[in-house]
Design a protein around this motif. Structure first.
Motif, mmCIF file in Angstrom:
data_model
loop_
_atom_site.group_PDB
_atom_site.id
_atom_site.type_symbol
_atom_site.label_atom_id
_atom_site.label_comp_id
_atom_site.label_asym_id
_atom_site.label_seq_id
_atom_site.Cartn_x
_atom_site.Cartn_y
_atom_site.Cartn_z
ATOM 1 N N LEU A 15 5.435 -3.466 -8.354
ATOM 2 C CA LEU A 15 5.784 -2.802 -9.609
ATOM 3 C C LEU A 15 4.542 -2.248 -10.310
ATOM 4 O O LEU A 15 4.546 -1.117 -10.807
ATOM 5 N N ILE A 16 3.489 -3.053 -10.356
ATOM 6 C CA ILE A 16 2.246 -2.593 -10.996
ATOM 7 C C ILE A 16 1.657 -1.408 -10.238
ATOM 8 O O ILE A 16 1.255 -0.400 -10.831
ATOM 9 N N GLY A 17 1.609 -1.528 -8.918
ATOM 10 C CA GLY A 17 1.043 -0.448 -8.122
ATOM 11 C C GLY A 17 1.817 0.853 -8.268
ATOM 12 O O GLY A 17 1.231 1.923 -8.451
ATOM 13 N N LEU A 18 3.146 0.771 -8.211
ATOM 14 C CA LEU A 18 3.972 1.974 -8.310
ATOM 15 C C LEU A 18 3.897 2.582 -9.711
ATOM 16 O O LEU A 18 3.897 3.805 -9.871
ATOM 17 N N THR A 19 3.807 1.731 -10.727
ATOM 18 C CA THR A 19 3.702 2.222 -12.106
ATOM 19 C C THR A 19 2.383 2.956 -12.328
ATOM 20 O O THR A 19 2.354 4.047 -12.922
ATOM 21 N N ILE A 20 1.289 2.375 -11.882
ATOM 22 C CA ILE A 20 -0.017 3.007 -12.055
ATOM 23 C C ILE A 20 -0.087 4.326 -11.279
ATOM 24 O O ILE A 20 -0.591 5.344 -11.783
ATOM 25 N N TYR A 21 0.442 4.301 -10.062
ATOM 26 C CA TYR A 21 0.478 5.526 -9.243
ATOM 27 C C TYR A 21 1.270 6.622 -9.961
ATOM 28 O O TYR A 21 0.822 7.775 -10.046
ATOM 29 N N ALA A 22 2.437 6.266 -10.498
ATOM 30 C CA ALA A 22 3.279 7.251 -11.184
ATOM 31 C C ALA A 22 2.614 7.781 -12.445
ATOM 32 O O ALA A 22 2.759 8.965 -12.786
ATOM 33 N N ARG A 80 -4.549 10.300 -7.826
ATOM 34 C CA ARG A 80 -3.890 11.428 -7.167
ATOM 35 C C ARG A 80 -4.554 11.782 -5.844
ATOM 36 O O ARG A 80 -3.937 12.404 -4.977
ATOM 37 N N GLY A 81 -5.791 11.385 -5.676
ATOM 38 C CA GLY A 81 -6.531 11.746 -4.474
ATOM 39 C C GLY A 81 -6.486 10.727 -3.362
ATOM 40 O O GLY A 81 -7.071 10.952 -2.298
ATOM 41 N N THR A 82 -5.807 9.604 -3.592
ATOM 42 C CA THR A 82 -5.698 8.569 -2.556
ATOM 43 C C THR A 82 -4.223 8.246 -2.315
ATOM 44 O O THR A 82 -3.417 8.279 -3.242
ATOM 45 N N PRO A 83 -3.847 7.931 -1.073
ATOM 46 C CA PRO A 83 -2.441 7.632 -0.770
ATOM 47 C C PRO A 83 -1.971 6.365 -1.480
ATOM 48 O O PRO A 83 -2.747 5.409 -1.660
ATOM 49 N N PHE A 84 -0.706 6.346 -1.850
ATOM 50 C CA PHE A 84 -0.139 5.166 -2.494
ATOM 51 C C PHE A 84 -0.215 3.951 -1.581
ATOM 52 O O PHE A 84 -0.425 2.825 -2.039
ATOM 53 N N LEU A 85 -0.074 4.169 -0.288
ATOM 54 C CA LEU A 85 -0.174 3.069 0.669
ATOM 55 C C LEU A 85 -1.526 2.371 0.556
ATOM 56 O O LEU A 85 -1.603 1.131 0.534
ATOM 57 N N VAL A 86 -2.593 3.147 0.466
ATOM 58 C CA VAL A 86 -3.944 2.578 0.351
ATOM 59 C C VAL A 86 -4.099 1.848 -0.975
ATOM 60 O O VAL A 86 -4.662 0.738 -1.037
ATOM 61 N N GLN A 87 -3.597 2.437 -2.058
ATOM 62 C CA GLN A 87 -3.683 1.800 -3.374
ATOM 63 C C GLN A 87 -2.959 0.451 -3.378
ATOM 64 O O GLN A 87 -3.465 -0.534 -3.933
ATOM 65 N N LEU A 88 -1.790 0.422 -2.757
ATOM 66 C CA LEU A 88 -1.010 -0.813 -2.728
ATOM 67 C C LEU A 88 -1.708 -1.889 -1.906
ATOM 68 O O LEU A 88 -1.726 -3.072 -2.287
ATOM 69 N N PHE A 89 -2.285 -1.493 -0.792
ATOM 70 C CA PHE A 89 -3.040 -2.446 0.027
ATOM 71 C C PHE A 89 -4.217 -3.023 -0.753
ATOM 72 O O PHE A 89 -4.467 -4.241 -0.721
ATOM 73 N N ALA A 127 9.933 2.856 -0.699
ATOM 74 C CA ALA A 127 9.996 2.376 0.689
ATOM 75 C C ALA A 127 8.681 1.740 1.119
ATOM 76 O O ALA A 127 8.662 0.829 1.956
ATOM 77 N N ILE A 128 7.568 2.203 0.549
ATOM 78 C CA ILE A 128 6.255 1.687 0.936
ATOM 79 C C ILE A 128 6.080 0.238 0.487
ATOM 80 O O ILE A 128 5.277 -0.503 1.053
ATOM 81 N N LEU A 129 6.847 -0.184 -0.523
ATOM 82 C CA LEU A 129 6.720 -1.557 -1.005
ATOM 83 C C LEU A 129 7.068 -2.573 0.070
ATOM 84 O O LEU A 129 6.676 -3.739 -0.029
ATOM 85 N N SER A 130 7.799 -2.157 1.086
ATOM 86 C CA SER A 130 8.184 -3.092 2.151
ATOM 87 C C SER A 130 6.978 -3.629 2.915
ATOM 88 O O SER A 130 7.059 -4.709 3.516
ATOM 89 N N ILE A 131 5.849 -2.904 2.886
ATOM 90 C CA ILE A 131 4.691 -3.354 3.670
ATOM 91 C C ILE A 131 4.057 -4.604 3.063
ATOM 92 O O ILE A 131 3.296 -5.284 3.740
ATOM 93 N N ILE A 132 4.335 -4.890 1.792
ATOM 94 C CA ILE A 132 3.822 -6.129 1.202
ATOM 95 C C ILE A 132 4.974 -7.122 0.989
ATOM 96 O O ILE A 132 4.917 -7.972 0.116
#
Length: 222
Positions: A92-99, A63-72, A161-166
């Motif tokens: 999918l894994i990144g978005l699931t863990i973030y959620a 919760r304390g870090t941006p999803f963009l950073v987590q995905l990277f 939308a952030i998934l587009s960066i990968i």
């Protein structure tokens, strides 16, 4: 200058394919993230103190870090520890863990919001911890947390939308690429905004429908 949406209409099959990837990623992250979040909340409520501390750290970091950073870190940093993922699985894994971190806090608050007297009454009649969870906490908590869960699902729609960066071929990446190719940036962004707005409205409608169906579990707080 004038808007020419015919440029986008010619690419509609590609756009619809990207829309399907967005919807699929959203559904997977919402369902799996909600399930994982419920397990985290349950473990924090009923597990030993060390497990609670560990899961609290898990939640706070996510919760304390941006999803963009987590995905990277997951996609580009994973190979440094031997974890190599294709774009779609990584997304999918990144978005699931973030959620899951946010859903866990929603469910934890829901557990705490159920009147203690209801749980104590169930204990008095001899219900086990599992029976109390299934028959008392879950039905009442579901009604309490449903609006927050719907809000989180709406947030996840836009986070796709952030998934587009990968290079996940979801709606934002596909429409942005088409806009660049056709030099139709305004048309692309306008169309993208409409698609997201429609998805959010559908999610909100389904949430209101579910809330109406579950209204029988509504209770008055003494």
């Amino acid at each position: 200058m004038s808007l020419d949406f015919a440029l986008m209409a010619d690419k509609m099959p590609e756009i619809l394919a990207g829309l399907w990837v967005t919807i699929w990623a959203w559904l997977v992250a919402t369902i799996l993230g909600g399930g994982l979040g419920f397990l985290v909340a349950s473990a924090r409520r009923y597990g030993p103190a060390p497990l609670d501390w560990l899961l609290k750290l898990y939640v706070e970091v996510l919760r304390g870090t941006p999803f963009l950073v987590q995905l990277f870190l997951l996609y580009f940093g994973g190979p440094f520890i031997g974890l190599r993922l294709e774009p779609i699985p990584a997304g999918l894994i990144g978005l699931t863990i973030y959620a899951s971190a946010y859903f866990s806090e929603i469910f934890r608050a829901g557990f705490q919001a159920v009147p203690r007297g209801h749980v104590e009454a169930a204990q008095c009649v001899g219900l086990s911890r599992g029976q109390i969870l299934r028959r008392i906490l879950l039905p009442e908590m579901t009604m309490l947390v449903l609006p927050q869960c719907v809000n989180m699902a709406i947030i996840l729609i836009k986070e796709t939308a952030i998934l587009s960066i990968i290079t996940v071929p979801e709606m934002t990446g596909v429409i942005s690429a088409i806009g660049s190719q056709q030099y139709a940036f305004v048309e692309a962004m306008f169309l993208l905004a409409i698609f997201y707005w429609v998805l959010v409205e559908i999610c909100g409608y389904l949430g209101r429908l579910a809330e109406a169906r579950l209204s029988k579990f509504r209770f008055a707080v003494p």
